[in-house]
Design a protein around this motif. Structure first.
Motif, PDB file in Angstrom:
ATOM      1  N   CYS A 196       0.820  -1.218   0.000  1.00  0.00           N
ATOM      2  CA  CYS A 196       0.000   0.000   0.000  1.00  0.00           C
ATOM      3  C   CYS A 196       0.851   1.263   0.000  1.00  0.00           C
ATOM      4  O   CYS A 196       0.358   2.343  -0.316  1.00  0.00           O
ATOM      5  N   ARG A 197       2.122   1.145   0.327  1.00  0.00           N
ATOM      6  CA  ARG A 197       3.027   2.306   0.288  1.00  0.00           C
ATOM      7  C   ARG A 197       3.571   2.574  -1.117  1.00  0.00           C
ATOM      8  O   ARG A 197       4.267   3.545  -1.331  1.00  0.00           O
ATOM      9  N   GLU A 198       3.271   1.705  -2.049  1.00  0.00           N
ATOM     10  CA  GLU A 198       3.754   1.846  -3.426  1.00  0.00           C
ATOM     11  C   GLU A 198       2.792   2.735  -4.221  1.00  0.00           C
ATOM     12  O   GLU A 198       2.156   2.309  -5.165  1.00  0.00           O
ATOM     13  N   THR A 199       2.727   3.993  -3.839  1.00  0.00           N
ATOM     14  CA  THR A 199       1.840   4.932  -4.521  1.00  0.00           C
ATOM     15  C   THR A 199       2.489   5.397  -5.814  1.00  0.00           C
ATOM     16  O   THR A 199       3.711   5.289  -5.997  1.00  0.00           O
ATOM     17  N   ALA A 200       1.689   5.940  -6.708  1.00  0.00           N
ATOM     18  CA  ALA A 200       2.215   6.447  -7.986  1.00  0.00           C
ATOM     19  C   ALA A 200       3.288   7.501  -7.736  1.00  0.00           C
ATOM     20  O   ALA A 200       4.330   7.519  -8.411  1.00  0.00           O
ATOM     21  N   ARG A 201       3.081   8.360  -6.759  1.00  0.00           N
ATOM     22  CA  ARG A 201       4.054   9.406  -6.443  1.00  0.00           C
ATOM     23  C   ARG A 201       5.374   8.800  -5.963  1.00  0.00           C
ATOM     24  O   ARG A 201       6.451   9.190  -6.406  1.00  0.00           O
ATOM     25  N   THR A 202       5.288   7.835  -5.064  1.00  0.00           N
ATOM     26  CA  THR A 202       6.496   7.200  -4.544  1.00  0.00           C
ATOM     27  C   THR A 202       7.221   6.430  -5.637  1.00  0.00           C
ATOM     28  O   THR A 202       8.458   6.471  -5.718  1.00  0.00           O
ATOM     29  N   ILE A 203       6.488   5.737  -6.467  1.00  0.00           N
ATOM     30  CA  ILE A 203       7.107   4.998  -7.575  1.00  0.00           C
ATOM     31  C   ILE A 203       7.871   5.957  -8.480  1.00  0.00           C
ATOM     32  O   ILE A 203       9.024   5.693  -8.848  1.00  0.00           O
ATOM     33  N   THR A 204       7.272   7.082  -8.811  1.00  0.00           N
ATOM     34  CA  THR A 204       7.934   8.086  -9.659  1.00  0.00           C
ATOM     35  C   THR A 204       9.201   8.607  -8.989  1.00  0.00           C
ATOM     36  O   THR A 204      10.247   8.747  -9.639  1.00  0.00           O
ATOM     37  N   GLN A 205       9.122   8.867  -7.680  1.00  0.00           N
ATOM     38  CA  GLN A 205      10.303   9.347  -6.947  1.00  0.00           C
ATOM     39  C   GLN A 205      11.420   8.310  -6.958  1.00  0.00           C
ATOM     40  O   GLN A 205      12.583   8.647  -7.192  1.00  0.00           O
ATOM     41  N   ARG A 206      11.075   7.071  -6.690  1.00  0.00           N
ATOM     42  CA  ARG A 206      12.094   6.015  -6.648  1.00  0.00           C
ATOM     43  C   ARG A 206      12.701   5.768  -8.027  1.00  0.00           C
ATOM     44  O   ARG A 206      13.894   5.514  -8.151  1.00  0.00           O
ATOM     45  N   GLN A 207      11.886   5.840  -9.072  1.00  0.00           N
ATOM     46  CA  GLN A 207      12.427   5.697 -10.423  1.00  0.00           C
ATOM     47  C   GLN A 207      13.406   6.822 -10.730  1.00  0.00           C
ATOM     48  O   GLN A 207      14.457   6.585 -11.334  1.00  0.00           O
ATOM     49  N   ALA A 208      13.091   8.031 -10.290  1.00  0.00           N
ATOM     50  CA  ALA A 208      13.992   9.174 -10.491  1.00  0.00           C
ATOM     51  C   ALA A 208      15.317   8.972  -9.746  1.00  0.00           C
ATOM     52  O   ALA A 208      16.351   9.485 -10.164  1.00  0.00           O
TER      53      ALA A 208
END
Length: 110
Positions: A33-45
């Motif tokens: 549930c912590r894998e939000t679209a925002r967090t995914i984008t941040q981690r990819q960056a």
């Protein structure tokens, strides 16, 4: 550093077998549930290739014990889209068995 030793053993073993691979960062979370679209984008960056739930704990134990650590991440399922894709990973025993022996050989190379 112990992690570099473990990763080198894995990479050398993979190369000896002529297998393709991607070397990179993952990020560890304790709950999907912590894998939000925002967090995914941040981690990819930040350069992360995948998210998983086990590596941090195993790394901490390896550091505490002073032993080499490397991880092979097998992407059995895919939760990157809006629908979970199981990709039939549970029925692919031969792949998991090959990964086990690859890791065993890397350990022996240490």
């Amino acid at each position: 550093m112990a992690a570099e030793t473990g990763v080198k053993a894995l990479v050398d073993t993979i190369r000896q077998r002529g297998l393709s691979y991607r070397l990179g960062k993952t990020w560890t979370t304790d709950a999907p549930c912590r894998e939000t679209a925002r967090t995914i984008t941040q981690r990819q960056a930040e350069g992360c290739l995948a998210v998983e739930m086990e590596a941090a704990g195993m790394m901490a134990v390896a550091q505490c014990r002073g032993v080499p650590f490397g991880q092979v991440l097998y992407g059995g399922d895919d939760a990157s889209g809006s629908v979970w894709d199981q990709r039939a990973w549970q029925s692919r025993a031969a792949i998991r068995q090959s990964l086990f022996w690859l890791c065993a050989d890397a350990c022996l190379a240490l």
